[in-house]
Design a protein around this motif. Structure first.
Motif, short mmCIF file in Angstrom:
data_model
loop_
_atom_site.label_atom_id
_atom_site.label_comp_id
_atom_site.label_asym_id
_atom_site.label_seq_id
_atom_site.Cartn_x
_atom_site.Cartn_y
_atom_site.Cartn_z
N ALA A 29 22.53 6.93 -3.14
CA ALA A 29 21.92 5.98 -4.25
C ALA A 29 20.80 6.56 -4.62
N ALA A 38 21.41 -0.73 -0.47
CA ALA A 38 21.67 0.32 0.61
C ALA A 38 20.48 0.13 1.62
N ILE A 39 19.27 0.15 0.95
CA ILE A 39 18.03 -0.25 2.03
C ILE A 39 18.22 -1.59 2.71
N LEU A 64 20.30 1.10 -5.00
CA LEU A 64 19.14 1.72 -4.00
C LEU A 64 18.82 0.46 -3.22
N VAL A 80 20.82 -0.96 5.46
CA VAL A 80 20.37 -0.02 6.69
C VAL A 80 19.33 -0.91 7.46
N SER A 81 18.50 -1.73 6.89
CA SER A 81 17.60 -2.51 7.56
C SER A 81 18.02 -3.62 8.46
N THR A 128 10.68 4.72 3.60
CA THR A 128 9.76 4.24 4.59
C THR A 128 10.02 2.63 4.73
N ILE A 129 10.28 2.24 5.79
CA ILE A 129 10.58 0.92 5.79
C ILE A 129 9.23 0.40 6.87
N ARG A 130 8.68 -0.57 6.50
CA ARG A 130 7.43 -1.02 7.23
C ARG A 130 7.69 -2.63 7.57
N GLY A 131 7.38 -3.00 8.97
CA GLY A 131 7.51 -4.12 9.49
C GLY A 131 7.15 -3.98 10.94
N ARG A 132 7.76 -4.74 11.83
CA ARG A 132 7.44 -4.79 13.33
C ARG A 132 8.79 -4.34 14.16
N PHE A 191 14.98 -3.89 14.01
CA PHE A 191 13.58 -3.65 13.44
C PHE A 191 13.36 -4.86 12.53
N ASP A 192 12.30 -5.61 12.63
CA ASP A 192 11.94 -6.52 11.57
C ASP A 192 11.17 -6.02 10.41
N ALA A 193 12.02 -5.77 9.23
CA ALA A 193 11.49 -5.07 8.22
C ALA A 193 10.91 -5.97 7.14
N ALA A 194 9.76 -5.59 6.80
CA ALA A 194 9.03 -6.42 5.87
C ALA A 194 8.90 -5.73 4.52
N GLU A 195 8.70 -4.67 4.61
CA GLU A 195 8.70 -3.98 3.30
C GLU A 195 9.38 -2.68 3.27
N HIS A 196 9.46 -1.93 2.15
CA HIS A 196 9.82 -0.47 2.28
C HIS A 196 9.27 0.16 0.95
N GLU A 197 9.50 1.52 0.80
CA GLU A 197 9.23 2.26 -0.12
C GLU A 197 9.97 3.44 -0.23
N VAL A 198 10.09 3.80 -1.50
CA VAL A 198 10.95 5.05 -1.64
C VAL A 198 10.06 6.10 -2.70
N THR A 199 9.79 7.12 -2.39
CA THR A 199 9.01 8.09 -3.30
C THR A 199 10.07 9.41 -3.49
N GLU A 202 11.43 10.49 -0.13
CA GLU A 202 11.39 9.91 1.29
C GLU A 202 11.34 8.39 1.16
N ARG A 209 0.74 -1.14 0.00
CA ARG A 209 0.04 0.03 0.07
C ARG A 209 0.89 1.20 -0.05
#
Lengths: 148, 148
Positions: B120, A120-121, A117, A124-125, B138-142, A130-138, B136, A78
């Motif tokens: 990057a 790099a993400i 990119l 960082v994750s 954003t990393i999403r997770g737990r 932090f349990d990173a599941a998704e990411h988005e770059v805008t 921006e 989303r």
DNA sequence: ATGACTGCAAAGCCTTTGCACGCAA
DNA sequence: TTGCGTGCAAAGGCTTTGCAGTCAT
């Protein structure tokens, strides 16, 4: 984006839904098939218009409900495509994905992808607790047409 | 984040507003000063609560109007902090900024910054026919707490 | 004096929820 | 038969707008 990729996602999504205990209802399947036809973010209202034109007989509430369930199952990502408007995109089983540059004047979305990119993400994750599941770059700014 | 940095932003913001032809009204100045006190995203409703507690006598509409004007002038960055909820953060004149990991369970935001990630993004932006102004990640997770 | 600025309340808009009926299992 | 799934309409929640009074310039 090949037809095979889209079909693969739809099959994967339907199977995941079934495994999660969801019944094979009519509306949800129609929404999954509609999503399979789009390669970039679509909003709930876009889908509503589209399905209404196709006379699919799917209510708006069912669309929102299906989108939320698919997001919860990790089948959709989303993203915010405009002030207060959510767009949804397929999450491919193989991890392939893109990000977006969005024009602040006309709202156009330009997809892009970049391996460095992503690396790099990931780095960082990995460093965060932090349990990173998704990411988005805008990226926001002005598209070629509007900048002129 | 030093007090000097916050004051610098507030002064810069007020000067930019004046240069843009805005009058030095009461409500807008109060909003700028409130924003200067926050180092991570705050929502319009957060500010409304805060200013009401301080008996600042600033209406909710004025807060939203000020936030939009500040965003238009490139003084604030708008990000989505929850489904359909916008958060605002100062844009520092020197370009310093961070991104966020957001917990999908509790909503907590963990700020982070990474120079190689910025590089990057700059490289990708440079390759596109797009006038990039902001970005921006954003990393999403737990979060640590919720993952346990 | 003039027009920007503001607070209040009402309206907008996307999204979610309540409810009764229909359908999968 | 059971209760999940669905469509419709109403309600929610954040944000924006209309309007009349106020204040900066």
């Amino acid at each position: 984006m090949s037809t095979a990729t889209r079909t693969r996602w739809a099959d994967h999504a339907l199977a995941t839904l079934q495994a999660a205990g969801y019944r094979r209802g009519g509306a949800r399947t129609v929404v999954v098939e509609a999503l399979a036809r789009h390669d970039c973010a679509v909003t709930a209202l876009d889908l509503d218009d589209e399905l209404r034109r196709r006379k699919a007989g799917v209510g708006r509430a069912s669309i929102y409900r299906a989108l939320e369930q698919l997001e919860q199952l990790g089948l959709l990502r989303r993203i915010e495509v405009a002030r207060g408007v959510a767009g949804y995109e397929r999450i491919e089983p193989d991890g392939e994905h893109h990000h977006h540059a969005i024009c602040r004047d006309c709202g156009r979305m330009i997809p892009f992808e970049d391996a460095s990119l992503e690396r790099a993400i990931d780095r960082v994750s990995g460093r965060m607790s932090f349990d990173a599941a998704e990411h988005e770059v805008t990226i926001r700014g002005r598209c070629e047409r509007c900048a002129a």
